[in-house]
Design an enzyme around this catalytic site. Sequence first.
Site, mmCIF file in Angstrom:
data_model
loop_
_atom_site.group_PDB
_atom_site.id
_atom_site.type_symbol
_atom_site.label_atom_id
_atom_site.label_comp_id
_atom_site.label_asym_id
_atom_site.label_seq_id
_atom_site.Cartn_x
_atom_site.Cartn_y
_atom_site.Cartn_z
ATOM 1 N N GLU A 1 0.863 -1.182 0.000
ATOM 2 C CA GLU A 1 0.000 0.000 0.000
ATOM 3 C C GLU A 1 0.900 1.234 0.000
ATOM 4 O OE1 GLU A 1 -3.650 2.010 2.592
ATOM 5 O OE2 GLU A 1 -2.720 0.146 3.261
ATOM 6 N N ARG B 1 6.014 -12.723 9.491
ATOM 7 C CA ARG B 1 6.532 -11.382 9.206
ATOM 8 C C ARG B 1 7.839 -11.178 9.958
ATOM 9 N NH1 ARG B 1 2.458 -6.940 11.195
ATOM 10 N NH2 ARG B 1 4.089 -5.654 10.252
ATOM 11 N N LYS C 1 3.864 1.235 10.238
ATOM 12 C CA LYS C 1 3.854 2.450 9.403
ATOM 13 C C LYS C 1 3.346 3.647 10.195
ATOM 14 C CE LYS C 1 3.352 0.425 4.789
ATOM 15 N NZ LYS C 1 2.470 0.342 3.602
#
Length: 752
Positions: free
Chosen positions: A31, A258, A268
Amino acid sequence: MSEHKDFLRTIVEEDLKSGKYKEIITRFPPEPNGFPHIGHAKSIAINFGIARDYNGYCNLRMDDTNPTTEDTKYVEALKDAVEWLGFEWKDNVRYTSDYFDKLYEYAIELVKMGKAYVDSLDQETMKEYHGTVTQPGRRSEYAERSVEENLDLLERMKNGEFKDGEHVLRAKIDMSAPNMKMRDPILYRIRHAHHYRAGDKWAIYPLYDFGHCLSDYIEGVTHSICTLEFENNREVYDWVLDTLKLEPPRPYQHEFARLGINYTVMSKRKLLELVNGNYVSGWDDPRLPTIAGYRRRGYTPESILNFCDSIGIAKANSTVDVAQLEFAIRDDLNTKVPRVMTVLDPLKVTIKNYEGSEELEASYYPEDVPKEGSRKIPFSKTIYIEREDFSENPPKGYFRLTPEQPVRLKHAYIITCKEIVKDADGNITEIIAEYNPESKSGSDTSGIKVKSAIQWVDAASAKTVEVRLYDRLYKNEAPEGLEDLNPDSLKIIKNALIEPAVITERPDERFQFERQGYFYADPVDYTDENPVFNKIVGLKDSYAKKEKAPRGERKPQEKKVQIDGEVEPMSEAEQALFNRYTTELKLNNMVADILARDKQLSDFYLEAISLSTVNPNPVGLANIVTNEVARELKDKSKDELKFNPVQIGELSKMVEDGTISNKIAKQVFEEMVKSGENPAQVVEAKGLIQISDPAQISPIIDEIIEKNPDNVEKFKAGNTKLLGFFVGQVLKATGGKANPQVVNKLVAEKLQ
C-alpha cells in the site's frame, strides 16, 4: 535458487509437478502510504525470488484503495526499493485502481447472487452486532433488502450521494462463523476523497479483502504470498473467488512469518509519527528501518538480501536479533571496502627527532582480502592520533601508547612518548615523542617489540570531515513509543580528520575506518567542500554491554551469539560438557560454549565423534558443526536433515587430510544439504579434489605474476602485503581448489 528449500518453494514445486499451474506468477502488493521498510525487503526477496527461481515473473502492484493516506512519493519509493534490491517486475507497475471498474462489476454480481448487501447500521451498532470470540454475531436487519434496492443504493453510493460512513457494502456469509473475519465482512466503504490516480470518479473504494484477491485473479497470480497477520483473511479470499465461480486457474493465499527485529519498530503508523514529528530527518534517516534509511546509511543490497536469506522463511512469528542484520553488512563489506585511517578525537603528537616529510606506501586491503589497491600516506613531524590511544595511567591490558610503552604508527614507525603537555586545567594537549628511524613498516630492523599499532593522520595534509555516528534509534529491545527513543542515537563530529587520499582520490564510497567501523559517504549531504560520512556499523556489536541485565536476570531477546554482553550461567550439565570440550577435546572457549549450551548441536557433535570410523580431528569437526550444521539445525530437527553426523565426520577428515580445502568443503556441504550424498561421492562427481601438486599450481602462478608486473615491483620494493593479493588470484583462478598452504609457499618463492 536459494540454498535451502523453504516450505513456500516446496508448495510451488508441488503445484508445478501436479500441473496445477504452467507458470509461476507472484506479486508484491504494498500500500503506497509510507516508505518500504526491512520487512518489505523480506517480502520483496520472497516474491521476486520465488518467481525468479521457477522461471516465472512477479508483478509490482500498488494496493491503492485508500485515497486519504496514499501519495505518489510513496509509489516512487516502493519502485526504487525493488530496483535497488536488484529485482525487476513484469511489464509496467500495476495498481489496484486499474481494476476499479472490474471490481465494481464483481460487486454487482455478488449483490445479484444475494451474496452481498448494503448495510446502513452506524459503526457502533455494527461493532456490537459483530459478536465476540465466544459469542456469535447478529446480522443486520438491512441484510433483508431486495436485490433491486441493494443495486440502487450501491450505484448511488458510487455516485457520491451519501456521506462517509452512511452505508457500506457487506458480503453475506455467516454471522456465527468462528473466524470473525467471515462475519459479513465489509467489501466497499464510502470515501469522499480525491484519489491520486482515479481523481474524483469514485466515492466508494474496495477494502483489502475484496480488492486483493480479485486483483490477484485478474493478473493471473498463482501464489498470493503474504504475512501471517492475513492468515484469517484467507477464508474471505477463498470465499470471494469461489462464490463468483471464476474460471480457473485461480490464485491461492499462503502465509509466512513477518519480520520482527528487536530495538526496531516497523509499524507504518509509528514510522510516520517519527517523520511527521521531526524526531528523525525524514523517511531516509539512517536510523530508520526503511530501505531508504538503510541505503543512505550505507547498507548494500547484497547485505539486506543475505540477511533475509539467513533468517529463512518460517511459519511462526519470532523476533530476530538486530545483531544478525549488522553481521550481514559487516560480512559483506569485510571483503569489499578499503581500510583507511581517521581520527575522531584528535590528540597532537610532535615527533621531535623527525625532520622533513615523506610519503608512505600503504595497501587499502589486509592480506586476507584478495583485492589490490594502495595509496600514499603523507608523514611529517606533527601528526594526530586518537585521544583514547594514549593513556597516562593505563589500566591493565592497555597496549597502546603510554609514558613507558612505545607503539607502532600503522604503516609508519614506532614512536615513544617523551613528554606530556597539559593545559592549565590539567588536560593533555600534546605528546612530545621520538621515532625510531629503523622501525619503518615493511623494513623494520629496530628489534623493538610493540603490542599494537594505532591509526594516525598527518597534521599538514589531513582533511577535515564531518562524521555522523549512528546508534540504535530505540534504547529498549521491544520499543512501544516515543518514550523509548534513544537520546544518543546520533552524534555528529564536525572536525574529524582523515588521511587525504580518501577525499582526493575517492577510491570508494564505503570504507573501514581503522578500529572505528564501516562508513559511507553520505549520498545527500556530501560535497567536496564539506565531506560527510555516515557510520554504517561498528566492527562488532557492543550494544549488549551498554544494556546489561541486572545480575541473575536475562534480557528477553539476549542472544548467546552477541560478541559483547553477558549470558546466563551454564547449568551443571552444560558446564561439564564445556570442561570436557576445552580440556579433553581442546576446543576453544567460544566453540565449546556454543556446543555446551545447545543440546541438539552437542548431541550431533558427540555422535559424529563416537560413530565415525575415520577419527576426525575434534577441533576441525567442531568448527563445521558450529557453523554449517548449526545453520541447518536452526529451524529443523536432526531427523529432518538429509545428512548425518557420520558424514560430517568424513567431511571434516577430508579437510584435515588436505583432500579438499575449507572453501571446497562449504560447496560439498551445500550439496549434502540438498542430496544427502556422502562427501566423497560429491567430491568425485564434481571434481572438487584439492590441487596440492606444485607442478599443477606453478604455471598458474607464473601467469598471474606475468599479468601483474606493477604489483610484483611493489612487492619487491617492500609491500609484502601484496602476497595476499597473489595468493587470492591463484585461488580464484583454480576455483578454490588449490591448496592455500602450497600456494602461499610457491608464491613467496617465485616473488623473491
